[in-house]
Design an enzyme around this catalytic site. Sequence first.
Site, PDB file in Angstrom:
ATOM      1  N   CYS A 139      84.619  27.932  34.785  1.00  0.00           N
ATOM      2  CA  CYS A 139      85.124  28.874  35.798  1.00  0.00           C
ATOM      3  C   CYS A 139      85.254  30.274  35.208  1.00  0.00           C
ATOM      4  CB  CYS A 139      86.455  28.387  36.358  1.00  0.00           C
ATOM      5  SG  CYS A 139      87.689  28.043  35.103  1.00  0.00           S
ATOM      6  N   GLU A 182      93.239  26.667  41.837  1.00  0.00           N
ATOM      7  CA  GLU A 182      92.489  27.324  40.745  1.00  0.00           C
ATOM      8  C   GLU A 182      91.024  27.258  41.152  1.00  0.00           C
ATOM      9  OE1 GLU A 182      93.571  28.978  38.325  1.00  0.00           O
ATOM     10  OE2 GLU A 182      95.595  28.272  37.876  1.00  0.00           O
ATOM     11  N   THR A 231      85.806  24.843  48.661  1.00  0.00           N
ATOM     12  CA  THR A 231      86.621  23.632  48.840  1.00  0.00           C
ATOM     13  C   THR A 231      88.106  23.991  48.877  1.00  0.00           C
ATOM     14  OG1 THR A 231      84.943  22.446  47.580  1.00  0.00           O
ATOM     15  CG2 THR A 231      86.969  21.272  48.012  1.00  0.00           C
ATOM     16  N   THR A 269      85.890  27.811  45.426  1.00  0.00           N
ATOM     17  CA  THR A 269      86.634  28.570  46.435  1.00  0.00           C
ATOM     18  C   THR A 269      86.405  27.967  47.820  1.00  0.00           C
ATOM     19  OG1 THR A 269      86.591  30.551  45.095  1.00  0.00           O
ATOM     20  CG2 THR A 269      86.895  30.883  47.459  1.00  0.00           C
TER      21      THR A 269
HETATM   22  P1  NAD Z   1      84.454  21.181  44.124  1.00  0.00           P
HETATM   23  O1  NAD Z   1      85.295  22.143  44.872  1.00  0.00           O
HETATM   24  O2  NAD Z   1      83.191  20.684  44.737  1.00  0.00           O
HETATM   25  O3  NAD Z   1      85.291  19.846  43.807  1.00  0.00           O
HETATM   26  C1  NAD Z   1      86.513  19.865  43.097  1.00  0.00           C
HETATM   27  C2  NAD Z   1      87.302  18.601  43.419  1.00  0.00           C
HETATM   28  O4  NAD Z   1      87.657  18.613  44.802  1.00  0.00           O
HETATM   29  C3  NAD Z   1      86.556  17.291  43.209  1.00  0.00           C
HETATM   30  O5  NAD Z   1      87.470  16.333  42.693  1.00  0.00           O
HETATM   31  C4  NAD Z   1      86.121  16.915  44.624  1.00  0.00           C
HETATM   32  O6  NAD Z   1      85.943  15.523  44.800  1.00  0.00           O
HETATM   33  C5  NAD Z   1      87.305  17.400  45.444  1.00  0.00           C
HETATM   34  N1  NAD Z   1      87.004  17.699  46.843  1.00  0.00           N
HETATM   35  C6  NAD Z   1      85.815  17.978  47.417  1.00  0.00           C
HETATM   36  N2  NAD Z   1      85.973  18.258  48.730  1.00  0.00           N
HETATM   37  C7  NAD Z   1      87.295  18.167  48.984  1.00  0.00           C
HETATM   38  C8  NAD Z   1      88.099  18.380  50.138  1.00  0.00           C
HETATM   39  N3  NAD Z   1      87.559  18.728  51.310  1.00  0.00           N
HETATM   40  N4  NAD Z   1      89.433  18.209  50.037  1.00  0.00           N
HETATM   41  C9  NAD Z   1      90.007  17.893  48.859  1.00  0.00           C
HETATM   42  N5  NAD Z   1      89.294  17.681  47.726  1.00  0.00           N
HETATM   43  C10 NAD Z   1      87.967  17.819  47.784  1.00  0.00           C
HETATM   44  O7  NAD Z   1      84.212  21.848  42.707  1.00  0.00           O
HETATM   45  P2  NAD Z   1      83.268  21.343  41.545  1.00  0.00           P
HETATM   46  O8  NAD Z   1      81.847  21.564  41.989  1.00  0.00           O
HETATM   47  O9  NAD Z   1      83.696  19.984  41.104  1.00  0.00           O
HETATM   48  O10 NAD Z   1      83.638  22.382  40.364  1.00  0.00           O
HETATM   49  C11 NAD Z   1      83.036  23.619  40.233  1.00  0.00           C
HETATM   50  C12 NAD Z   1      83.898  24.729  40.806  1.00  0.00           C
HETATM   51  O11 NAD Z   1      85.220  24.648  40.280  1.00  0.00           O
HETATM   52  C13 NAD Z   1      83.414  26.123  40.440  1.00  0.00           C
HETATM   53  O12 NAD Z   1      83.523  26.976  41.553  1.00  0.00           O
HETATM   54  C14 NAD Z   1      84.388  26.564  39.364  1.00  0.00           C
HETATM   55  O13 NAD Z   1      84.499  27.959  39.200  1.00  0.00           O
HETATM   56  C15 NAD Z   1      85.637  25.940  39.832  1.00  0.00           C
HETATM   57  N6  NAD Z   1      86.593  25.787  38.729  1.00  0.00           N
HETATM   58  C16 NAD Z   1      87.715  26.560  38.724  1.00  0.00           C
HETATM   59  C17 NAD Z   1      88.605  26.475  37.661  1.00  0.00           C
HETATM   60  C18 NAD Z   1      89.859  27.310  37.605  1.00  0.00           C
HETATM   61  O14 NAD Z   1      90.739  26.960  36.849  1.00  0.00           O
HETATM   62  N7  NAD Z   1      89.976  28.374  38.367  1.00  0.00           N
HETATM   63  C19 NAD Z   1      88.335  25.593  36.612  1.00  0.00           C
HETATM   64  C20 NAD Z   1      87.177  24.835  36.654  1.00  0.00           C
HETATM   65  C21 NAD Z   1      86.309  24.931  37.727  1.00  0.00           C
END
Ligand code: NAD
Length: 474
Positions: free
Chosen positions: A275, A241, A223, A221
């Site tokens: 998630c 998502e 990010t 959330t």
């Molecule tokens: P994250 O938000 O750290 O990163 C997700 C992606 O965003 C990565 O590819 C990352 O490189 C990129 N990113 C990072 N900073 C960015 C920015 N400022 N602008 C654009 N892109 C950026 O998440 P994570 O740690 O990789 O994953 C875990 C999180 O994802 C948990 O909160 C989980 O609940 C959520 N998640 C949600 C779903 C869903 O469908 N709702 C599914 C899987 C995971």
Amino acid sequence: MKTYKMLIGGKLVGGTDSMPVINPATEDVIANAPDCTRSEMDQAVAAAKKAFPSWSATPIEQRKQVVMAISKAIQDNAAELVPLLTAEQGKPIKGAQEDVIGGAMWLMAGTQLEIPEHVIQDDDERYSFTRHIPLGVVAGIVPWNFPILLAMFKVGPALIAGNTMVLKPSPTTPLTTLRIGELIADLVPPGVLNIISGSDRLGPWLTAHKDVDKVSFTGSTATGKKVMEGAADGLKRLTLELGGNDAAIILPDVDPKKTAESLFWAGFSNSGQICIATKRYYIHDSIYDKVRDEMAAIAASVKVGDGANPDTNLGPIQNEKQYARVKDIIENAKRSGLRFAYEGGIAQGPGFFIQPHIVDNPPDDAEIVQLEQFGPIVPLMKYSDLNDAISRANATNMGLGASVWSANTEAAMDVAEQLEAGNVWINNFLHLHPLGAFAGAKQSGVGSEGGVEGALAYTQTKTFHVLKQHPNAG
Ligand code: NAD
């Protein structure tokens, strides 16, 4: 050591900069992936933009054929892709199969979807109808917990709807996605699907790029809010998502032993890094002790280890940052004097291994109840009044999923109706269907993926009004 390549404009590109990729079970560097530079990203977006006119004009049935070819390439190469995913992500082989083959199946299922066209008026005077047209260049940004499945959630509908795409895997899990790019380079028209990998600098660049028309983002959330800010200037379309803090409400009429098994895996599958994993349990006080003890017994019996080992049930935490975060959460719980129903401990390295932890009836304001832990530690809470349990479950700004457990489906449905979540499971968990919309309520997301709703999120409407008896006719 193997070096992977990006797919840009139909060509495999090694890239100027590179970054190491680590196996979280051993902490060994297993490969180098490109760390995409700004100019390489510009080339990928330019290639997608150039490919858009002809791809969007390609009949949808042909676009579906290309998506099916991607699916087939993944299936045909699963024997190579599955262990590669385990090596970079950490998940056990079975979980990697679900991720890789599940991704391929998701693509296939998506090809059954039709993009509807609505007739609004058709009479002597006028013929008016609404068509769903593609948006242009889509940036697909994917997290590290399900690198392939979540990428394919985006690739299928975006391409079928007529968009072109630049896909960016997480910096800690880029290899399997890049390998898929190598396998499909000759199957997809140049520029239609570009795959670029990079460090933390790449996501913000891509989100803000002036020629990206839509960002489809899956991640946390926090990010997601940054993505929304980055997309604001261009008023880009968004699908977000995001995170969850899913509650399970367990009614007093369940069989504690049988239900405990499902409850355990609802929270601990993929080492809690899902998630829609259950992240809070509200258990009726008449069965609380039995359910807790059964879950603790299962926690004690699971094997945590290298995912490549066939008898491993739970792999390591995927990356060092998340490993440090989950360790902090466990330490905070201990420092706050919370009781543990099971305290598995943290293995000495190498490898980011954390055994399951179950917290026994913490107060509602404990950190472990309030935040999304995304790791193998869950809180179990007692309730005596069902309405109270429902309001405690809803007392969060997250709203991704929830579950209700009861021998009486009607009673469970009544609870499900009252839960503020985009998805509710009754007596089951983690099930998603490619033809069903998957969306988060509240701060768990914007828009949805899956189903017709998810496909339409890659389009905008264009409404035509045609006058039948027009004055220009001869
Ligand atoms: P994250 O938000 O750290 O990163 C997700 C992606 O965003 C990565 O590819 C990352 O490189 C990129 N990113 C990072 N900073 C960015 C920015 N400022 N602008 C654009 N892109 C950026 O998440 P994570 O740690 O990789 O994953 C875990 C999180 O994802 C948990 O909160 C989980 O609940 C959520 N998640 C949600 C779903 C869903 O469908 N709702 C599914 C899987 C995971």
